[in-house]
Motif scaffolding. Structure first.
Motif, short mmCIF file in Angstrom:
data_model
loop_
_atom_site.label_atom_id
_atom_site.label_comp_id
_atom_site.label_asym_id
_atom_site.label_seq_id
_atom_site.Cartn_x
_atom_site.Cartn_y
_atom_site.Cartn_z
N ALA A 5 -54.61 76.52 39.84
CA ALA A 5 -52.96 77.07 40.20
C ALA A 5 -52.84 76.03 41.50
O ALA A 5 -51.43 75.78 41.51
CB ALA A 5 -53.57 78.39 40.90
N VAL A 6 -53.70 75.50 42.19
CA VAL A 6 -53.17 74.56 43.05
C VAL A 6 -52.62 73.34 42.50
O VAL A 6 -51.32 72.85 43.15
CB VAL A 6 -54.26 74.09 44.32
N VAL A 7 -53.35 72.68 41.46
CA VAL A 7 -52.54 71.53 40.77
C VAL A 7 -51.54 71.75 40.14
O VAL A 7 -50.42 71.07 40.49
CB VAL A 7 -53.80 71.03 39.92
N LEU A 8 -51.03 73.08 39.69
CA LEU A 8 -49.88 73.48 39.05
C LEU A 8 -48.80 73.42 40.06
O LEU A 8 -47.64 73.44 40.00
CB LEU A 8 -50.12 74.60 38.11
N ASN A 9 -49.41 74.32 41.23
CA ASN A 9 -48.38 74.30 42.45
C ASN A 9 -47.92 72.95 42.69
O ASN A 9 -46.61 72.70 43.10
CB ASN A 9 -49.06 74.97 43.51
N LEU A 10 -48.78 71.86 42.90
CA LEU A 10 -48.25 70.62 43.25
C LEU A 10 -47.30 70.03 42.55
O LEU A 10 -46.44 69.31 42.72
CB LEU A 10 -49.60 69.87 43.70
N VAL A 11 -47.80 70.10 41.05
CA VAL A 11 -46.87 69.49 40.02
C VAL A 11 -45.60 70.07 39.93
O VAL A 11 -44.70 69.50 40.06
CB VAL A 11 -47.57 69.75 38.63
N ALA A 12 -45.38 71.49 40.21
CA ALA A 12 -44.20 71.97 40.31
C ALA A 12 -43.37 71.70 41.67
O ALA A 12 -42.16 71.42 41.41
CB ALA A 12 -44.32 73.59 40.20
N ALA A 13 -44.00 71.39 42.66
CA ALA A 13 -43.34 70.94 43.76
C ALA A 13 -42.85 69.46 43.59
O ALA A 13 -41.65 69.26 44.12
CB ALA A 13 -44.29 70.96 45.25
N VAL A 14 -43.65 68.72 43.08
CA VAL A 14 -43.23 67.30 42.70
C VAL A 14 -42.10 67.43 41.71
O VAL A 14 -40.95 66.49 42.01
CB VAL A 14 -44.41 66.46 42.10
N LEU A 15 -41.90 68.39 40.71
CA LEU A 15 -40.89 68.25 39.80
C LEU A 15 -39.64 68.83 40.52
O LEU A 15 -38.40 68.28 40.07
CB LEU A 15 -41.44 69.02 38.50
N VAL A 16 -39.50 69.63 41.50
CA VAL A 16 -38.77 70.07 42.24
C VAL A 16 -37.97 68.90 42.98
O VAL A 16 -36.97 68.67 43.24
CB VAL A 16 -39.02 71.31 43.00
#
Length: 112
Positions: free
Chosen positions: A33-44
Motif C-alpha cells: 500500500a505504501v509503495v502504491l501510494n508513492l507511485v500514485a503521488a509521483v504519477l500525479v
C-alpha cells in the motif's frame, strides 16, 4: 491497512495466537500500500503536472515502513510500537492533505 495493522498489533500484544500471523501478513500488505501510494503521488506530480508535495511527503512513509519491518523482525517493541503510532498519524495527515487539495475548476456542463 495501517489501521488494520494496529488492530493486529493489539492482538499480538495480547498474546493471542492469531495476532502474530495476521500482523506478519498485513505487514506485507502495508508495504504494498505504501509503495502504491508513492507511485500514485509521483504519477500525479510528474506526468500529471500536479504538486510534488504529496510525493515528497509520501517518500518518508516508505522509509518508515522499511525501518518498521526491520524493528518488528528484530522484536524491538520499544521502537516498533511508537514508530507504528507515528506512521498511523502520518498516514492520517497524508489522507487529510489529499482531501484538502483544490480540485481545480469544475468540469462538465456547469456554466456560470
Amino acid at each position: 491497512m495501517i489501521l488494520a495493522q494496529s488492530v493486529t498489533a493489539g492482538l499480538l500484544l495480547a498474546s493471542l495466537p492469531v495476532g502474530r500471523t495476521s500482523h506478519s501478513m498485513l505487514g506485507g500488505a502495508v508495504v504494498l500500500a505504501v509503495v502504491l501510494n508513492l507511485v500514485a503521488a509521483v504519477l500525479v506530480w510528474r506526468p500529471g503536472g500536479g504538486s510534488p508535495r504529496l510525493a515528497v511527503k509520501s517518500a518518508p512513509l516508505l522509509v518508515f515502513t522499511v525501518v518498521q519491518m526491520a524493528l518488528g523482525i528484530a522484536h524491538v517493541r520499544e521502537l516498533h510500537v511508537p514508530l507504528g503510532v507515528l506512521m498511523f498519524g502520518a498516514s492520517v495527515m497524508l489522507v487529510m492533505e489529499t482531501r484538502a487539495e483544490d480540485p481545480g475548476p469544475a468540469r462538465g456542463g456547469e456554466s456560470s
